[in-house]
Design a protein around this motif. Structure first.
Motif, PDB file in Angstrom:
ATOM      1  N   GLN A 137       3.562   5.786  -9.589  1.00  0.00           N
ATOM      2  CA  GLN A 137       4.808   5.029  -9.662  1.00  0.00           C
ATOM      3  C   GLN A 137       4.585   3.690 -10.355  1.00  0.00           C
ATOM      4  OE1 GLN A 137       7.515   5.371  -6.352  1.00  0.00           O
ATOM      5  NE2 GLN A 137       8.062   3.222  -6.634  1.00  0.00           N
ATOM      6  N   ASN A 155       2.621   0.522  -9.344  1.00  0.00           N
ATOM      7  CA  ASN A 155       2.859   0.077  -7.973  1.00  0.00           C
ATOM      8  C   ASN A 155       1.804   0.782  -7.124  1.00  0.00           C
ATOM      9  OD1 ASN A 155       3.692  -0.019  -5.268  1.00  0.00           O
ATOM     10  ND2 ASN A 155       5.816  -0.356  -5.878  1.00  0.00           N
ATOM     11  N   TRP A 156       0.742   0.052  -6.815  1.00  0.00           N
ATOM     12  CA  TRP A 156      -0.423   0.658  -6.175  1.00  0.00           C
ATOM     13  C   TRP A 156      -0.110   1.185  -4.784  1.00  0.00           C
ATOM     14  CZ3 TRP A 156      -4.799   2.054  -8.527  1.00  0.00           C
ATOM     15  CH2 TRP A 156      -5.021   1.553  -9.807  1.00  0.00           C
ATOM     16  N   GLU A 157       0.689   0.425  -4.051  1.00  0.00           N
ATOM     17  CA  GLU A 157       0.982   0.830  -2.680  1.00  0.00           C
ATOM     18  C   GLU A 157       1.720   2.170  -2.655  1.00  0.00           C
ATOM     19  OE1 GLU A 157       3.320  -1.433   0.726  1.00  0.00           O
ATOM     20  OE2 GLU A 157       2.279  -2.763  -0.684  1.00  0.00           O
ATOM     21  N   GLN A 158       2.779   2.234  -3.474  1.00  0.00           N
ATOM     22  CA  GLN A 158       3.567   3.472  -3.542  1.00  0.00           C
ATOM     23  C   GLN A 158       2.734   4.635  -4.055  1.00  0.00           C
ATOM     24  OE1 GLN A 158       6.666   4.318  -2.714  1.00  0.00           O
ATOM     25  NE2 GLN A 158       6.948   2.330  -1.743  1.00  0.00           N
ATOM     26  N   THR A 159       1.944   4.355  -5.094  1.00  0.00           N
ATOM     27  CA  THR A 159       1.126   5.412  -5.688  1.00  0.00           C
ATOM     28  C   THR A 159       0.115   5.926  -4.674  1.00  0.00           C
ATOM     29  OG1 THR A 159       1.426   4.404  -7.856  1.00  0.00           O
ATOM     30  CG2 THR A 159      -0.409   5.955  -7.634  1.00  0.00           C
ATOM     31  N   ARG A 160      -0.526   4.982  -3.993  1.00  0.00           N
ATOM     32  CA  ARG A 160      -1.533   5.370  -2.993  1.00  0.00           C
ATOM     33  C   ARG A 160      -0.923   6.267  -1.931  1.00  0.00           C
ATOM     34  NH1 ARG A 160      -6.145   2.829  -2.551  1.00  0.00           N
ATOM     35  NH2 ARG A 160      -5.353   0.976  -3.595  1.00  0.00           N
ATOM     36  N   SER A 161       0.269   5.916  -1.476  1.00  0.00           N
ATOM     37  CA  SER A 161       0.851   6.727  -0.413  1.00  0.00           C
ATOM     38  C   SER A 161       1.282   8.106  -0.952  1.00  0.00           C
ATOM     39  CB  SER A 161       1.952   5.949   0.291  1.00  0.00           C
ATOM     40  OG  SER A 161       3.212   6.436  -0.021  1.00  0.00           O
ATOM     41  N   LYS A 162       1.788   8.151  -2.177  1.00  0.00           N
ATOM     42  CA  LYS A 162       2.219   9.441  -2.736  1.00  0.00           C
ATOM     43  C   LYS A 162       1.049  10.404  -2.970  1.00  0.00           C
ATOM     44  CE  LYS A 162       6.288   7.612  -5.119  1.00  0.00           C
ATOM     45  NZ  LYS A 162       7.396   8.518  -4.808  1.00  0.00           N
ATOM     46  N   GLN A 187      -1.672  10.837  -1.462  1.00  0.00           N
ATOM     47  CA  GLN A 187      -2.357  11.388  -0.293  1.00  0.00           C
ATOM     48  C   GLN A 187      -2.015  12.864  -0.079  1.00  0.00           C
ATOM     49  OE1 GLN A 187      -4.852   9.555   0.709  1.00  0.00           O
ATOM     50  NE2 GLN A 187      -3.982   8.020  -0.682  1.00  0.00           N
ATOM     51  N   THR A 225      -7.119   5.767  -5.810  1.00  0.00           N
ATOM     52  CA  THR A 225      -6.216   5.978  -4.678  1.00  0.00           C
ATOM     53  C   THR A 225      -6.640   7.174  -3.819  1.00  0.00           C
ATOM     54  OG1 THR A 225      -4.753   7.163  -6.192  1.00  0.00           O
ATOM     55  CG2 THR A 225      -4.187   4.871  -5.708  1.00  0.00           C
TER      56      THR A 225
END
Ligand code: ASP
Ligand code: MG
Length: 414
Positions: A145, A156-163, A165, A208
């Motif tokens: 993302q 967007n590291w936070e969003q990317t990291r969560s996606k 997983q 990620t």
């Protein structure tokens, strides 16, 4: 798990894709996520489609070229089932629709060029599956993302990291084939990460997903001390510290995309650069290490423009005037590659890009007397020794020269 990145040259024809499958099969025992670029020079062909479409001209010729190229590879690989051909047709229809859509140039650009990676990854994954390799194709836009900075999306590291997983479960039983270079905004619109950005995609997935390593498969034996096409006696590095590799890319070495190193260094993930023609070669390992002495490393950056700003009333260049110059550079989003000041002028060198550089010169001309030269090459010698120092310093045609204790830079007309 490991991340493998295959660039355009490694999937440029059927034989190359067969070679990729051989490499993948040898590493099948690992959990593997494969990031692939567009085949060969497809991105350039897609850029021609966009230019013509935006100029309201027919883009049939480059489009046909792209279709023929991909179909030929599909046939040579023997994967032309009706279902797969229908899938490819849908993708080509998406491409045509994107090219004719309305919107700002940069927005349309991303919607169109992304199709190159979508096509190549579909072909590679279909071929691997037909070879009996258990693979799943995923759309990178559902995972990476970015914001809506078209052509240069910021992750967007936070969003990317969560996606990402969600990919872990798939990786337990299958390898994943996905696209480099592309992402999407929260609204689902396609973005790209900058030309040659597939390396960066590999680093994003690796960081990620806490990968063990990233391997970039290339047509060179590893990271070399210079471009072997320019300097045939260039040597391959066995290993390099992250910092050294990052600096090389900063000075213009095109072996790895400049944004790739940071996320890997932060997560302490080694980056391996290996040769796809001869995987038995050791390649280069970029990782946390300390090297006492590195051989000189020479980077050529072509297409440079030297701009000199002179104060018009014969006064000296002061800090305020430098401030004006830097503000104008910031407004035009232009990066300085090397700079130097004298009593009455401030000179700097930038990548020459039309029309961007000309707009910059125009803006500077409102405040200064501006001179510029184009068609120059910036040569950077890192870790120079006396031989390299003397060779490059005394090159004919030097316009600007600068050296520190470790680095020599000369701007020349070759
Ligand atoms: N296909 C894109 C390009 O040619 C991205 C890449 O190859 O890394 O710029
Ligand atoms: Mg490429």
């Amino acid at each position: 798990m490991k991340v493998f990145k295959f660039g355009g040259a490694s999937v440029k024809n059927a034989a190359a894709i067969i070679n990729v499958a051989t490499i993948v099969r040898q590493h099948q025992a690992n959990q593997l996520l494969i990031v692939v670029s567009a085949m060969g020079k497809t991105t350039n062909a897609l850029e021609r489609v966009i230019s013509l479409a935006q100029a309201q001209q027919s883009f049939d010729a480059p489009l046909q070229e792209i279709k023929d190229y991909h179909h030929q590879v599909i046939e040579q690989l023997g994967i032309q089932t009706p279902a797969f051909l229908a899938r490819i047709s849908t993708q080509v229809e998406n491409l045509t629709a994107a090219a004719t859509s309305t919107g700002a140039y940069d927005f349309v650009y991303d919607q169109v060029v992304a199709q190159g990676e979508l096509l190549s990854s579909l072909i590679l994954s279909e071929f691997l599956i037909r070879q009996g390799i258990s693979a799943t194709w995923i759309d990178a836009r559902h995972y990476i993302q970015t914001d809506s900075s078209w052509r240069e999306g910021n992750v967007n590291w936070e969003q990317t990291r969560s996606k990402v997983q969600g990919l872990k479960k798939i990786l337990q039983s299958q390898l994943i084939v996905t696209q480099g270079f592309i992402g999407a905004t929260p609204e689902g619109q396609t973005t790209t990460l900058g030309r040659e950005g597939s390396d960066y995609s590999a680093a994003i997935f690796a960081a990620t997903l806490h990968a063990e390593s990233v391997t970039i498969w290339k047509d060179v034996p590893g990271v070399m001390s210079a471009d072997p096409k320019r300097l045939p006696d260039a040597v391959v590095f066995d290993e390099l510290p992250y910092q050294e590799a990052a600096e090389m890319t900063y000075y213009g070495a095109s072996v790895i995309h400049p944004k790739t190193i940071k996320p890997l260094a932060n997560a302490n993930i080694p980056l391996l650069v290996k040769n796809f023609d001869d995987p038995s070669l050791p390649g280069t390992r970029i990782h946390l290490c300390r090297l006492d002495k590195l051989p000189p490393l020479i980077v050529f950056k072509d297409n440079q423009c030297l701009i000199s700003c002179k104060v018009t009333d014969y006064s000296f260049v002061n800090e305020q005037q430098m401030g004006t110059i830097f503000n104008i550079l910031t407004q035009h989003n232009v990066r300085i590659n090397v700079m130097q000041n004298s009593a009455i002028s401030f000179s700097f060198c930038v990548d020459y890009r039309e029309p961007k550089t000309l707009h910059l010169i125009e803006a500077l001309s409102k405040n200064f007397e501006v001179y510029y030269n184009t068609g120059l090459t910036l040569i950077t010698v890192k870790n120079y020794d006396s031989t390299t120092f003397n060779t490059y310093r005394n090159k004919p045609g030097v316009l600007l020269e600068q050296s520190s204790r470790s680095t020599l830079q000369v701007l020349v007309r070759l």
